[in-house]
Design an enzyme around this catalytic site. Structure first.
Site, short mmCIF file in Angstrom:
data_model
loop_
_atom_site.label_atom_id
_atom_site.label_comp_id
_atom_site.label_asym_id
_atom_site.label_seq_id
_atom_site.Cartn_x
_atom_site.Cartn_y
_atom_site.Cartn_z
N THR A 163 0.83 -1.20 0.00
CA THR A 163 0.00 0.00 0.00
C THR A 163 0.87 1.25 0.00
O THR A 163 0.64 2.19 -0.76
CB THR A 163 -0.92 0.02 1.23
OG1 THR A 163 -1.68 -1.19 1.26
CG2 THR A 163 -1.87 1.21 1.18
N THR A 164 1.92 1.25 0.84
CA THR A 164 2.83 2.38 0.89
C THR A 164 3.56 2.55 -0.42
O THR A 164 3.83 3.67 -0.86
CB THR A 164 3.83 2.19 2.05
OG1 THR A 164 3.11 1.94 3.25
CG2 THR A 164 4.71 3.42 2.22
N TYR B 240 -13.64 -4.91 -1.01
CA TYR B 240 -14.73 -4.36 -1.81
C TYR B 240 -15.72 -5.45 -2.23
O TYR B 240 -16.82 -5.52 -1.72
CB TYR B 240 -14.22 -3.58 -3.03
CG TYR B 240 -15.37 -2.94 -3.80
CD1 TYR B 240 -16.07 -1.87 -3.24
CD2 TYR B 240 -15.77 -3.42 -5.03
CE1 TYR B 240 -17.15 -1.31 -3.90
CE2 TYR B 240 -16.84 -2.87 -5.70
CZ TYR B 240 -17.53 -1.81 -5.14
OH TYR B 240 -18.60 -1.26 -5.80
N TYR C 92 -2.16 -10.41 5.58
CA TYR C 92 -2.28 -9.01 5.97
C TYR C 92 -3.71 -8.73 6.42
O TYR C 92 -4.65 -8.83 5.62
CB TYR C 92 -1.90 -8.13 4.79
CG TYR C 92 -1.88 -6.64 5.02
CD1 TYR C 92 -1.87 -6.08 6.29
CD2 TYR C 92 -1.83 -5.77 3.93
CE1 TYR C 92 -1.84 -4.71 6.48
CE2 TYR C 92 -1.79 -4.39 4.11
CZ TYR C 92 -1.80 -3.88 5.38
OH TYR C 92 -1.76 -2.51 5.57
N ARG D 88 -9.10 -1.00 5.62
CA ARG D 88 -9.04 -0.91 4.16
C ARG D 88 -9.91 -1.97 3.48
O ARG D 88 -10.45 -1.72 2.41
CB ARG D 88 -7.59 -1.05 3.69
CG ARG D 88 -6.73 0.16 4.02
CD ARG D 88 -5.37 0.07 3.35
NE ARG D 88 -4.52 1.22 3.68
CZ ARG D 88 -4.46 2.34 2.97
NH1 ARG D 88 -5.20 2.49 1.90
NH2 ARG D 88 -3.65 3.31 3.34
N LYS E 296 0.62 -9.77 9.33
CA LYS E 296 0.77 -8.32 9.51
C LYS E 296 -0.57 -7.86 10.07
O LYS E 296 -1.58 -7.82 9.36
CB LYS E 296 1.09 -7.61 8.20
CG LYS E 296 1.21 -6.10 8.38
CD LYS E 296 1.46 -5.36 7.07
CE LYS E 296 1.52 -3.85 7.32
NZ LYS E 296 1.70 -3.08 6.06
N ILE F 138 5.99 -4.13 10.33
CA ILE F 138 6.10 -3.80 8.91
C ILE F 138 5.72 -2.33 8.83
O ILE F 138 4.56 -1.96 9.00
CB ILE F 138 5.21 -4.69 8.03
CG1 ILE F 138 5.67 -6.15 8.18
CG2 ILE F 138 5.27 -4.25 6.56
CD1 ILE F 138 4.84 -7.15 7.39
#
Length: 304
Positions: free
Chosen positions: A51-52, A114, A138, A143, A166, A205
């Protein structure tokens, strides 16, 4: 290759930023410099295209190229984790197969977002991906809109390719998993010091380590309540808007990366940048990635 036990030894993993040229293409020269800064400061692994790193704004060709590039240059120095997850199981499988073919050590896999599915569907999604090679799962409900509860994680943890989680659902969750032998890395920088030293996490992380890997290294290596308290305001600022808006802005302000943004991300406002400038000015310049520190003007930023 690295064994799962070797991967588990990494306490500081950076979700590395992807920098851009003025035309919006990936800036590999600057990327390499950012990765070398991580290596120089004791970071043990990086997540590529997370994402980063804006994997969500890349096409698969860019994404897989960046993983392959990273493996070629840095796999002897870092654990390379490719973010090859997707809400589309077939796409995740294809990307993960390519990632392992190019030599990444592990994948990072997210649950379908989604277009959410049932708990049974989530479990099967991960089972198909774990079959391909070592993987971090994750959990970021903010999100995805769906919490990966112990009901989901604990059976998956028995898979031979499961590395750990994570986890963004807090230190109590992390402590409960760790007590059962399930490795966890904090996904929340502001909780990672206590997570490591009070709740027995394997590490973090991190987003903040893009900007100050040296200080994040210190936080993981030993309990330092004073340093942690000093860094919390900076960490909070780095999440004043959805990640990676602030870290992208910060690395432009330190001249570590070109001030180029891919839409829909836009830089922080001048007022927000002034706040960040004050916070970064309180840190030793040698502990920041970059060579200068400027508030910048709105006109300095390029939007692609």
């Amino acid at each position: 290759m690295r064994s799962i036990e070797q991967i588990k030894q990494a306490s500081l993993i950076t979700a590395i930023k992807t920098p851009y040229l003025s035309n919006g293409d990936i800036d590999l020269k600057t990327y390499d410099a950012l990765v070398n800064a991580q290596i120089d400061n004791g970071v043990e692994g990086i997540v590529v295209g997370g994402t980063t790193g804006e994997g969500q704004l890349m096409n698969w060709e860019e994404h897989l190229m960046l993983i392959a590039h990273t493996v070629t240059l840095f796999s002897d120095k870092l654990i390379i984790i490719g973010n090859t997850g997707s809400n589309n199981t077939r796409e995740a499988i294809k990307a993960t197969e390519y990632g392992f073919a190019t030599g990444m050590h592990a994948s990072l896999q997210i649950n379908p977002y989604y277009g959410r599915t049932s708990v049974r569907g989530v479990k099967e999604h991960f089972e198909r991906l774990l079959a391909l090679g070592p993987a971090f799962v994750y959990n970021v409900p903010g999100r995805t809109g769906q919490d990966l509860t112990p009901e989901i994680i604990e059976p998956l943890a028995k898979h031979e390719n499961f590395i750990g989680v994570k986890e963004c659902a807090g230190n109590e969750r992390i402590a409960a998993y760790e007590s059962k032998g399930i490795a966890c890395w904090s996904g929340n920088d502001d909780e990672c010091h206590d997570g490591r030293h009070l709740f027995n996490s394997h590490g973090v992380i991190s987003v903040t380590s893009n900007l100050s890997p040296a200080l994040m290294r210190q936080l993981m290596d030993k309990q330092d309540d004073v340093l942690n308290k000093q860094l919390i305001p900076l960490m909070n600022w780095l999440f004043c808007e959805p990640n990676p808006i602030a870290i992208n802005t910060a690395l432009a302000m330190t001249s570590a990366a070109n001030p180029v943004f891919r839409l829909p991300y836009l830089p922080l406002t001048l007022e927000q940048r002034e706040t960040g400038l004050a916070l970064m000015s309180d840190i030793n310049s040698s502990d920041l990635v970059g060579t200068t520190l400027n508030v910048m003007s709105d006109d300095d930023f390029i939007i692609c």
